[in-house]
Design a protein around this motif. Structure first.
Motif, short mmCIF file in Angstrom:
data_model
loop_
_atom_site.label_atom_id
_atom_site.label_comp_id
_atom_site.label_asym_id
_atom_site.label_seq_id
_atom_site.Cartn_x
_atom_site.Cartn_y
_atom_site.Cartn_z
N VAL A 32 54.27 65.05 57.52
CA VAL A 32 53.16 65.64 56.63
C VAL A 32 52.91 66.94 56.93
O VAL A 32 52.61 67.86 55.99
N SER A 33 52.67 67.20 57.99
CA SER A 33 52.38 68.44 58.70
C SER A 33 53.24 69.50 58.22
O SER A 33 52.98 70.76 57.73
N ASP A 34 54.67 69.42 58.50
CA ASP A 34 55.44 70.23 57.56
C ASP A 34 55.49 70.44 56.19
O ASP A 34 55.32 71.93 55.93
N VAL A 35 55.38 69.64 55.46
CA VAL A 35 54.80 69.77 54.08
C VAL A 35 53.60 70.61 53.78
O VAL A 35 53.58 71.50 52.86
N LYS A 36 52.67 70.05 54.51
CA LYS A 36 51.41 70.93 54.26
C LYS A 36 51.41 72.23 54.66
O LYS A 36 50.80 73.20 53.92
N THR A 37 52.09 72.76 55.64
CA THR A 37 52.37 74.05 56.15
C THR A 37 53.21 74.79 54.97
O THR A 37 52.61 75.98 54.51
N ALA A 38 54.24 74.11 54.29
CA ALA A 38 54.89 74.66 53.38
C ALA A 38 54.22 75.02 52.11
O ALA A 38 54.29 76.16 51.50
#
Lengths: 104, 155
Positions: B45-51
């Protein structure tokens, strides 16, 4: 911006999320303090932070440029694993020390 | 039958919002909330939020140069393959040289303290990132990520 000044050291308590929206405020306020209080060391405190994107990296690099010419340094403290990963990936750890807390 | 199957396997959402910096947080939280139906790992989730944050910030700063405009964010998830497809589109100025723009540390706005790491972060956190851009017409970032399979064991 939450911050604290001790002698020539500025500690910035970063918000929960550091993005482009609030990076602007941090940089403006930090630069005012850095100039007025003759700051040489800037500590970014990540204790309350769980999100940061590349805008935060820009803030760190910018403050490094501010203090570097006076022989200053930038530090990161209380960074969680996610924040450490972001810092390492961006390459900003080449100019900044990430303080490792002792595990209790 | 086939239609019912189709509707259960994929799910899609689309939002259109003003190009304002305060919507960067809204956009990543909206996507994160939509993703929960895939039971992703916190890290994913953090990965997608950052992108998403990087793509939307690019649209605000570079696409519309801080001016007015609309940003379209769409998100489609496939429950079977556990893939999520995200598009972030603006009708702004577009990118002259996409290859150059994707180089780490390259930025056209150093005065705004842009680190030049936006695309590098998108690429690092997603499985693939495509950039479609036409100068004068706008930019569309298309990216996808496949989530880990959950291995469930019954006791």
């Amino acid at each position: 911006m939450q911050y604290q000044v001790e002698e020539n050291c500025l500690t910035i308590f970063l918000p929960q999320e550091v993005d482009h929206h609030n990076a602007e405020d941090i940089r403006k306020e930090a630069d005012k303090v850095i100039e007025q209080k003759h700051i040489r060391y800037v500590i970014f405190d990540f204790a309350g932070t769980n999100f940061m994107d590349s805008s935060g990296i820009g803030v760190i690099m910018g403050r490094y440029r501010q203090v570097y010419l006076m022989g200053g340094e930038v530090w990161a403290v209380h960074a969680n694993d996610r924040m450490k990963r972001i810092l390492r990936m961006s390459g900003v750890t080449k100019i900044m020390q990430v303080f490792e807390e002792e595990k209790k | 039958m086939s239609q019912a199957e189709g509707t259960t396997k994929t799910n899609e959402m689309e939002i259109i919002f003003d190009s304002k910096s305060e919507n960067e947080g809204f956009a990543r939280v909206a996507v994160a909330a939509f993703l929960t139906q895939l039971d992703p790992l916190l890290e994913e989730v953090s990965d997608v939020k950052t992108a998403v944050s990087e793509a939307v910030t690019n649209a605000v700063i570079h696409g519309y140069r801080g001016g007015e405009g609309k940003i379209r964010l769409s998100c489609r998830l496939d429950k079977e393959s556990r893939k999520i497809y995200i598009e972030v589109e603006d009708k702004g100025v577009g990118i002259e040289d996409v290859e150059k723009a994707r180089e780490p540390m390259f930025t056209t706005r150093p005065e705004l303290e842009r680190s030049g790491m936006g695309f590098a972060f998108m690429e690092a956190f997603m499985d693939d990132v495509e950039v479609e851009s036409t100068p004068g017409e706008g930019t569309c970032i298309k990216m996808y990520k496949r989530f880990e399979e959950w291995i469930t064991q019954s006791l």
